[in-house]
Design an enzyme around this catalytic site. Structure first.
Site, PDB file in Angstrom:
ATOM      1  N   GLU A 172       2.622 -79.275 -59.036  1.00 22.47           N
ATOM      2  CA  GLU A 172       2.192 -78.649 -57.795  1.00 22.47           C
ATOM      3  C   GLU A 172       1.859 -77.168 -57.982  1.00 22.47           C
ATOM      4  O   GLU A 172       2.426 -76.304 -57.307  1.00 22.47           O
ATOM      5  CB  GLU A 172       3.279 -78.784 -56.726  1.00 22.47           C
ATOM      6  CG  GLU A 172       3.560 -80.196 -56.350  1.00 22.47           C
ATOM      7  CD  GLU A 172       4.464 -80.278 -55.132  1.00 22.47           C
ATOM      8  OE1 GLU A 172       4.195 -81.131 -54.288  1.00 22.47           O
ATOM      9  OE2 GLU A 172       5.407 -79.488 -55.014  1.00 22.47           O
TER      10      GLU A 172
ATOM     11  N   GLU B 219       2.148 -88.412 -56.546  1.00 24.26           N
ATOM     12  CA  GLU B 219       3.376 -88.658 -55.768  1.00 24.26           C
ATOM     13  C   GLU B 219       2.930 -89.067 -54.381  1.00 24.26           C
ATOM     14  O   GLU B 219       2.224 -88.299 -53.717  1.00 24.26           O
ATOM     15  CB  GLU B 219       4.220 -87.391 -55.615  1.00 24.26           C
ATOM     16  CG  GLU B 219       4.921 -86.930 -56.862  1.00 24.26           C
ATOM     17  CD  GLU B 219       5.666 -85.615 -56.634  1.00 24.26           C
ATOM     18  OE1 GLU B 219       6.053 -85.309 -55.494  1.00 24.26           O
ATOM     19  OE2 GLU B 219       5.831 -84.870 -57.613  1.00 24.26           O
TER      20      GLU B 219
HETATM   21  C1  GAL Z   1       6.856 -82.786 -54.143  1.00 22.56           C
HETATM   22  C2  GAL Z   1       7.366 -82.296 -55.486  1.00 22.56           C
HETATM   23  C3  GAL Z   1       8.568 -83.117 -55.916  1.00 22.56           C
HETATM   24  C4  GAL Z   1       9.551 -83.218 -54.784  1.00 22.56           C
HETATM   25  C5  GAL Z   1       8.862 -83.764 -53.561  1.00 22.56           C
HETATM   26  C6  GAL Z   1       9.737 -83.888 -52.349  1.00 22.56           C
HETATM   27  O1  GAL Z   1       5.998 -81.921 -53.552  1.00 22.56           O
HETATM   28  O2  GAL Z   1       6.382 -82.382 -56.469  1.00 22.56           O
HETATM   29  O3  GAL Z   1       9.147 -82.534 -57.043  1.00 22.56           O
HETATM   30  O4  GAL Z   1      10.070 -81.960 -54.545  1.00 22.56           O
HETATM   31  O5  GAL Z   1       7.844 -82.914 -53.197  1.00 22.56           O
HETATM   32  O6  GAL Z   1      10.762 -84.735 -52.567  1.00 22.56           O
END
Ligand code: GAL
Length: 996
Positions: free
Chosen positions: A200, A299
């Site tokens: 990110e 994700e």
């Molecule tokens: C994303 C991040 C993850 C985790 C997730 C929320 O944005 O890449 O590492 O923090 O959010 O659980």
């Protein structure tokens, strides 16, 4: 696992790529890697085009789930997770590595024992799961510091920027971790197919103007390449914004990806889906941002994190439930997503202080696989329907997403259809049907107008289709089932396979729904199992149309050599599609699966299947007596053998094998924790006048190494300036009284949900009234601070990891601040931590922890006999230890929890740490919550043997505290095929030299 070729091969491949150009930019050597189109020169195993990745030349959709090995520190359980992911029809797992756990002391990388990644790679390979490696260096992940070790707070440069001090701090970690990953790349025979540098890298703040900085990103990528990474690099933008996409210049990755959490992280209203939260523009953004790469969501919301005081993971599981799976994940398929990773598929546990302050011990995440590895959440079953469909539907990847419309394909504006159109009229197409108001709970009737056989209106044989509330359906056109063309189907596809003498197609729908399918070139059908009531068929043109009302009893319709199995959704949940192997090795290829899978109706879980002679071996888990049926087995299969037990097997007229597995929950006993012989000591000896703190670290730096936070005190009292970043801290400030002090005010920080308690000499400050100071006498302030972890570092400039912990400021009335001389402690040794087995974060700075008494067999003979159920009657911190034996039956997976209860609904505030065989497996805060039940896995608990548990009970109230209750409890035992769960090392107490 064979990682035959090693390094040399990777290095050769990298050399062969040859075309890399290096040049200097702002003092850094920047390597521009070849154009993505030429990346095959680096390696030939993982390639891609605009539609999908290819692995070993096979085009496939990667359906993946996120798992963090460090959140389940029992390596022999990793295979359990991988098999449960594989059973979903998934083929990939993404994992982070947590730098803070492997390089706690600068320059000392240590990744052995529970931190060794190789067993994780081996287990993935055994289960047939590819891996996406995401080692950071920055990961976020709701871990302390976002994965940055505490010493990064001393880096004199902005974190996650090109500042040399920061880049240098990352070199040792990345060189080691990327080399470990490189050895397990697919190019070397391992399971790792993709690598994500950074995480990110999407926004900056607070004066960082050079953003996004391609030079910085390129440095991070070069670190990986230089360590031997030859597989493609993929990014994870925090939103679809196109950062580092191919074509954006220096620092671009090979494959662009982003994440998406459309329902966010507030689980307190779990039935509310706010309007407008369904993504609808992902495809158009992708076409603008990265049209040459497969559409990748690195994700996508698989649950949610939950903070201290939050509403609890049951609520998160409800918010992100089976309906969420149906609506949001299938919606992503309307964007022809080719890589989709669900964060998390298994959350695990923030044991041993590894979490950030915004979370508590559980990291269950409301994920499909619960923290105790249970798969009874309906979303797991729903995902299994979807995962298995995608696995057998490669034609999906060849389509083109069209515009969403409420008129072209349906009869009602209440619905919106997104077409995924094949390249010609005989190619596969898909029609994704959703409610125009995505959160609608209404059932909507409709007919479909599909571009087949002259744009017919479906159902052709009469009746209506229905889309239930919070549902979304994918209807197929020209769907290939091993050579048979299914012209269309409104019933959703679970799986299909080729058999010795024909083909099988499994369809499902909800009870009450009517569906229709058409088979090209077929002439007649017959119902070969179940009632034919509600089933109609008719030849229309060259196709045979079959209509049916969904029923809860299975029906099988034979159409030429195609056998169509009609199920309702709940029944479909009981079906599994393991790949049939002859040697137990599962493998990866989806093509292979449709030819050599078997369809198994069972119950809780089917892990693997193999054919040995006429014995069909199935490894499976059960939580109830179950009839196992095998559909589509090779005709040579005669007997069902479950978990090595040959069962009485019958074969029906349709060749379906069945056998019965009896489940009888075993009887076992747990100790009553309340009745155990507890031994106890005061673990705050620091408030006794005789206490000697000469071995403590003097907090005497008149400066701070924290570049983001100037100090306000004469000497720095920031814990990380002295190497302490985990668990409880204790500060001792002594001053010689001038006789005129009347008040002491101080400001501490320990992160969200933290607490502190303070004493002057032995007097709890909360109960201190009036001046007791006598001029010339020395007084000692003792301040205990509960450190909840370091903050995440959300982007360049945020410097969250540097948010100080400890004492930020103080005043002693009538005196200058330097009248006080401070010392502090955290865990014994700080960055030179003692317990190499359990890792750097597991223990904090309380006396009993510094001594190592939380480990098995502490020297408790001389301690008091007193229990946490009696507790303490004044403010302070007490330590308790006891042991008990477990003798649980083998062959059972029995989830165990420690369940805390308060004695009243508003108890005096107290904080407890629970240690199980030396591992800190729970942090309970009575007045904040929400967690009260703490799962502890087998392997940390010894299921056949002795267990040592210890508690620190920190009473924050002057009247003390005690536990209302603490029980060891279990949920339904699962008769399991999982074997060989090994307890991890549990070093016992040994006298520590230099412990104070
Ligand atoms: C994303 C991040 C993850 C985790 C997730 C929320 O944005 O890449 O590492 O923090 O959010 O659980």
């Amino acid at each position: 696992m064979k990682l035959a070729a090693t390094w040399a091969l990777a290095a050769l491949a990298a050399q062969a790529a040859g075309a890399a150009i290096s040049h200097k930019l702002n003092g850094f050597t920047i390597t521009e890697h070849p154009d993505p189109a030429k990346r095959e020169q680096l390696q030939k195993y993982v390639t891609w085009d605009d539609k999908s990745l290819f692995i070993n030349g096979e085009r496939l959709m990667l359906f993946s789930g996120e798992v963090h090995p460090f959140r389940l520190p029992v390596p022999s359980l990793w295979i359990d997770i991988f098999q449960k992911v594989k059973a979903l029809g998934f083929n990939c797992v993404s994992f982070y590595v947590n730098w803070a756990l492997v390089e706690h002391k600068p320059g000392h990388y240590r990744a052995d024992g529970i931190f060794d990644l190789q067993p994780f790679f081996d287990a993935a390979q055994e289960a047939g799961i590819y891996l996406l490696a995401r080692p950071g260096p920055y990961i976020n992940a709701e871990v302390s510091g976002g994965g940055f070790p505490g010493w990064l707070a001393r880096v004199n440069g902005t974190l996650r920027t090109r500042d040399e001090a920061y880049l240098n701090s990352t070199n040792n970690y990345v060189a080691h971790v990327a080399a470990t990953i490189a050895k397990a790349q697919i190019t070397n025979g391992g399971p790792i197919i993709l690598y994500q540098p950074e995480n990110e890298y999407t926004s900056a703040c607070c004066g960082v103007d050079n953003f996004p900085d391609g030079v910085y990103m390129q440095y991070v990528e070069d670190q990986a390449r230089n360590a031997g990474i030859v597989i493609p690099l993929i990014s994870n933008d925090a939103a679809p914004e196109g950062h580092e996409a191919p074509g954006t210049g220096v620092g671009a990755v090979d494959i662009y990806g982003h994440d998406g959490y459309p329902l966010g992280f507030d689980c307190s209203n779990p039935t509310v889906w706010p309007s407008g939260d369904l993504p609808t523009n992902y495809w158009s953004l992708h076409e603008q941002q990265s049209p040459t790469t497969p559409y990748s969501i690195v994700e996508f919301q698989g649950g949610a994190f939950d903070p201290w005081g939050g509403s609890g993971f049951d609520n998160c599981a409800e918010l992100l439930n089976n309906e969420f799976v149906r609506v949001f994940y299938k919606n992503n398929f309307s964007f022809r997503v080719a890589f989709m990773n669900l964060y998390m598929i298994f959350g695990g546990t923030n044991w041993g202080n590894l979490g950030h302050p915004g979370g508590y011990t559980s990291y269950d995440y409301g994920a499909a696989i619960s923290e105790s590895r249970n798969i009874t959440r309906e979303k797991y079953s729903e995902l299994k329907l979807l995962g298995n469909f995608m696995k057998v539907t490669p034609g999906y990847l060849l389509t083109a997403p069209g515009n969403s419309t409420s008129s072209t394909y349906t009869s009602t504006s209440d619905l919106t259809v997104t077409p995924l159109l094949g390249s010609n009229s005989s190619a596969s197409s898909f029609f994704v049907v959703r409610h125009s108001d995505y959160s609608s709970r209404d059932s909507v009737e409709y007919t479909l107008k599909l571009p087949v056989a002259g744009n017919v209106s479906i159902p052709q044989l009469g009746g209506k289709l229905t889309l239930g509330g919070r549902d979304l359906k994918i209807h197929v056109v020209n769907y290939d089932v091993a050579g048979t063309n299914v012209l269309y189907s409104t019933g959703e596809i679970f799986t299909w396979k080729k058999t010795d003498n024909g083909k099988i197609l499994v369809l499902y729908g909800d009870t009450g729904e009517h569906h229709e399918l058409a088979v090209s070139g077929a002439s007649k059908s017959s119902v070969v199992e179940g009632s034919s009531s509600g089933i109609t068929s008719k030849k229309v043109g060259s196709a045979l149309i079959i209509g049916w009302d969904v029923s809860t009893s299975r029906r099988i319709v034979q159409v030429d050599d195609l056998r169509i199995i009609l199920l309702d959704r709940n029944s479909a949940y009981n079906y599994w599609v393991p790949q049939l192997s002859s040697n137990g090795s599962v493998g990866y290829s989806s093509q292979e699966t449709t030819a050599s899978s078997v369809i198994v109706k069972a119950g809780y879980l089917v892990r693997t299947a193999s054919l040995q002679g006429s014995d069909l071996h199935i490894s499976a888990d059960f939580n109830a007596t179950t009839t196992v049926e095998v559909i589509g087995a090779p005709s040579s299969a005669k007997k069902i053998v479950i978990n090595n037990q040959t069962l009485d097997t019958t074969v029906d007229k349709n060749g379906i094998l069945s056998a019965r597995v009896h489940y009888k929950a075993p009887k076992f006993k747990f100790p009553s924790l309340k009745d155990l012989p507890w031994k106890s000591i005061d673990t705050l000896p620091e408030i006794q006048t005789s206490y000697d703190d000469s071995a403590w670290t003097a907090a005497n730096h008149p400066y701070t190494n924290n570049s983001a936070n100037p100090i306000k005190t004469p000497t720095s009292l920031y814990s990380t300036d002295y190497g302490f970043s985990t668990g409880t801290f204790i500060y001792r400030g002594s001053f010689v009284s001038a006789g005129n002090e009347t008040s002491f005010a101080f400001h501490t920080e320990g992160g969200l949900g933290y607490g502190h308690s303070a004493w002057i000499n032995s007097t709890f400050i909360g109960s201190w009234i009036g001046s007791v100071f006598r001029p010339g006498e020395t007084y000692v302030l003792t301040i205990v601070i509960d450190n909840m972890g370091l903050d995440e570092n959300n982007g360049p400039g945020y410097e969250g990891t540097k948010d100080p912990r400890g004492i930020l400021d103080y005043t002693l009335s009538g005196r200058s601040a330097d009248a006080i001389t401070w010392k502090l402690t955290g865990n014994l040794g700080g960055e030179d931590y003692q317990d190499l087995t359990r890792g750097p974060l597991n223990e904090g700075g309380l006396y009993a922890e510094r001594q190592g008494f939380h480990q098995p067999e502490p020297p408790s003979q001389e301690w008091n006999t007193s229990s946490p159920f009696t507790g303490v009657s004044q403010a302070g911190v007490q330590f308790y230890s006891t042991s008990f034996d477990l003798d649980l039956p083998k062959g059972w997976d029995i989830p165990l929890y420690f369940d805390f209860r308060n004695s009243s609904s508003s108890p005096a505030p107290y904080r407890v740490q629970l240690f199980v065989n030396g591992y800190q497996y729970g942090k309970y805060v009575s007045n904040i919550g929400p967690q009260t039940a703490y799962p502890v896995p087998e392997g940390i608990l010894n299921y056949q043997g002795r267990n040592w548990i210890a508690l620190t009970l920190w009473a924050q109230d002057q009247n003390g505290a005690k536990l209302g209750g603490l029980d060891l409890i279990s949920t339904t035992p699962v008769l399991t095929a999982l074997r060989g769960v090994e307890s991890v090392d549990q070093p016992k107490y040994q006298k520590r030299s230099g412990a104070y």
